[in-house]
Motif scaffolding. Structure first.
Motif, PDB file in Angstrom:
ATOM      1  N   TYR A   1      -1.932   1.631   2.684  1.00 49.38           N
ATOM      2  CA  TYR A   1      -1.739   3.074   2.596  1.00 49.38           C
ATOM      3  C   TYR A   1      -2.618   3.819   3.602  1.00 49.38           C
ATOM      4  O   TYR A   1      -2.178   4.777   4.233  1.00 49.38           O
ATOM      5  N   ARG A   2      -3.869   3.393   3.725  1.00 48.31           N
ATOM      6  CA  ARG A   2      -4.765   4.054   4.678  1.00 48.31           C
ATOM      7  C   ARG A   2      -4.244   3.907   6.102  1.00 48.31           C
ATOM      8  O   ARG A   2      -4.237   4.867   6.882  1.00 48.31           O
TER       9      ARG A   2
ATOM     10  N   ALA B   1      -5.840  10.883   2.014  1.00 48.90           N
ATOM     11  CA  ALA B   1      -6.342   9.513   2.178  1.00 48.90           C
ATOM     12  C   ALA B   1      -7.864   9.471   2.238  1.00 48.90           C
ATOM     13  O   ALA B   1      -8.449   8.390   2.209  1.00 48.90           O
TER      14      ALA B   1
ATOM     15  N   VAL C   1      -4.595  -0.326  -0.980  1.00 52.64           N
ATOM     16  CA  VAL C   1      -5.489   0.590  -0.293  1.00 52.64           C
ATOM     17  C   VAL C   1      -5.389   0.468   1.226  1.00 52.64           C
ATOM     18  O   VAL C   1      -5.199   1.449   1.948  1.00 52.64           O
TER      19      VAL C   1
ATOM     20  N   ALA D   1      -8.456   3.172  -7.267  1.00 52.68           N
ATOM     21  CA  ALA D   1      -7.090   3.061  -6.781  1.00 52.68           C
ATOM     22  C   ALA D   1      -6.684   1.607  -6.602  1.00 52.68           C
ATOM     23  O   ALA D   1      -5.578   1.204  -6.982  1.00 52.68           O
ATOM     24  N   GLY D   2      -7.580   0.813  -6.030  1.00 52.10           N
ATOM     25  CA  GLY D   2      -7.288  -0.599  -5.846  1.00 52.10           C
ATOM     26  C   GLY D   2      -7.112  -1.320  -7.168  1.00 52.10           C
ATOM     27  O   GLY D   2      -6.228  -2.178  -7.318  1.00 52.10           O
TER      28      GLY D   2
ATOM     29  N   VAL E   1      -2.909   0.102  -6.244  1.00 54.61           N
ATOM     30  CA  VAL E   1      -2.583   0.771  -4.999  1.00 54.61           C
ATOM     31  C   VAL E   1      -2.999  -0.108  -3.818  1.00 54.61           C
ATOM     32  O   VAL E   1      -4.157  -0.534  -3.758  1.00 54.61           O
TER      33      VAL E   1
ATOM     34  N   LEU F   1      -6.361   7.309  -3.960  1.00 52.36           N
ATOM     35  CA  LEU F   1      -7.201   6.697  -2.940  1.00 52.36           C
ATOM     36  C   LEU F   1      -8.293   7.649  -2.485  1.00 52.36           C
ATOM     37  O   LEU F   1      -9.451   7.251  -2.281  1.00 52.36           O
TER      38      LEU F   1
ATOM     39  N   GLY G   1      -0.367   7.639  -4.838  1.00 53.61           N
ATOM     40  CA  GLY G   1      -1.339   6.602  -4.512  1.00 53.61           C
ATOM     41  C   GLY G   1      -2.396   7.095  -3.539  1.00 53.61           C
ATOM     42  O   GLY G   1      -3.576   6.747  -3.654  1.00 53.61           O
ATOM     43  N   LEU G   2      -1.982   7.926  -2.579  1.00 51.70           N
ATOM     44  CA  LEU G   2      -2.937   8.482  -1.622  1.00 51.70           C
ATOM     45  C   LEU G   2      -3.946   9.397  -2.307  1.00 51.70           C
ATOM     46  O   LEU G   2      -5.129   9.388  -1.971  1.00 51.70           O
TER      47      LEU G   2
ATOM     48  N   SER H   1     -11.014   7.779  -5.408  1.00 50.14           N
ATOM     49  CA  SER H   1     -11.856   6.574  -5.510  1.00 50.14           C
ATOM     50  C   SER H   1     -11.055   5.371  -5.040  1.00 50.14           C
ATOM     51  O   SER H   1     -10.042   5.019  -5.661  1.00 50.14           O
ATOM     52  N   GLU H   2     -11.504   4.751  -3.953  1.00 50.27           N
ATOM     53  CA  GLU H   2     -10.801   3.584  -3.430  1.00 50.27           C
ATOM     54  C   GLU H   2     -10.855   2.424  -4.424  1.00 50.27           C
ATOM     55  O   GLU H   2      -9.891   1.680  -4.580  1.00 50.27           O
TER      56      GLU H   2
END
Length: 315
Positions: free
Chosen positions: A200-201, A49, A197, A190-191, A195, A183, A179-180, A186-187
């Motif tokens: 998941y975080r 993450a 974000v 991923a978004g 994903v 993430l 997805g993690l 690159s957030e």
């Protein structure tokens, strides 16, 4: 094929060791297993993450005090142990809503502040035993059978670690795990790929806290006593060093790093407590060696021991 053989050999050794180890060695075995449970969760948080936590010992403490307080007040020990990871994960989910808005070293310092606040609250609260600590925690009993020997807790810790590893590996291999990994890279990307974000975080933050809470619950029954001094800031630093040294991008790296650092801590304690050494020697040695290990890991083993050994095995 060779990796599978190594895993099977390690599992067989883990099963056989509690029978042949003596009292002090069994204690080290239990502590190493508990540390591995916490570090596996931290490796997920940091390696998959991409979030840094310097307060993982907070959730370890919450799990321990949850199990201890419930049991001291009449709740069956097994229910107290079951509540430990649940409450730790719930606490992480609540505070994570605000904390996880931060990034990088801001998040690291915020989690460190969280631990300092928690330790201060525990030290000043009579219901938690205050600075004296919580005493009289009974041994864990399952189905009327009391676990009153260290070897029992060694196998209990092994079972807990096995469950932790299974959950972590299934998560990493799932769609959420992919997805993690996106993430952590690159957030923004991923978004943009769909994903969720934030969810998941927060989810992996709560899961890592649940692992630490379960370990803390076992620790409470194993030791029978809890105090704020049992969960120092140095303990959170240890978990970070364990995760980095073992390998943040692997689940098994948490186990390897935890075992290596726990054994190293025992050596440092033996050196620091020799005649003629000052009382603060163990702490000073620990901080110095942890800092040195982090520098070495960043410079020469940026991905940790397990990935480095895996690459060597393939080459």
């Amino acid at each position: 094929m060779r990796t599978t053989a190594l895993v099977l050999a390690a599992a067989a050794a883990a099963l056989a060791l509690p029978v042949v180890l003596d009292g002090r060695q069994l204690g080290i075995y239990v502590l190493a297993g508990l540390a591995a449970m916490v570090t596996v969760g931290l490796a997920l948080l940091m390696g998959f993450a991409g979030q840094i936590s310097l307060g993982q010992a907070s959730f370890y403490a919450i799990g321990a005090y949850t199990a201890g307080l419930l049991t001291v007040n009449g709740v069956p020990p097994l229910l107290g142990l079951a509540a430990a990871p649940v409450l730790a994960a719930g606490f992480a989910a609540v505070v994570g809503i605000g904390l996880l808005r931060l990034r990088g070293h801001y998040l690291a310092f915020a989690t460190l502040a969280m631990q300092l606040i928690l330790l201060s609250v525990l030290a000043q609260s009579e219901w938690a035993g205050g600075a004296i600590g919580l005493q009289g925690i009974p041994r864990l009993s399952v189905g009327g059978i009391e676990l009153d020997e260290d070897v029992h807790y060694a196998y209990l810790v092994l079972a807990g670690l096995t469950g932790t590893l299974l959950v972590a590996r299934n998560l990493v291999a799932s769609r959420v795990g992919r997805g993690l990994r996106a993430l952590a890279t690159s957030e923004v990307a991923a978004g943009a790929s769909g994903v969720p974000v934030g969810r998941y975080r927060l989810g992996v933050f709560a899961l890592s806290a649940a692992f630490a809470g379960l370990a803390g619950g076992i620790y409470a029954f194993y030791l029978g006593y809890l105090g704020p001094g049992s969960f120092p800031v140095l303990l959170s630093v240890e978990y970070v060093v364990m995760a980095v040294v073992g390998g943040l991008g692997t689940v098994s790296g948490g186990v390897v790093g935890a075992v290596a650092i726990v054994l190293l801590v025992q050596v440092l304690n033996d050196i620091g407590t020799r005649p003629g050494m000052p009382s603060y020697a163990p702490s000073v040695l620990s901080y110095a060696v942890y800092g040195l290990l982090l520098v070495i890991a960043v410079l020469y083993l940026p991905r940790g021991l397990v990935p480095a050994l895996s690459r060597r095995d393939r080459s």
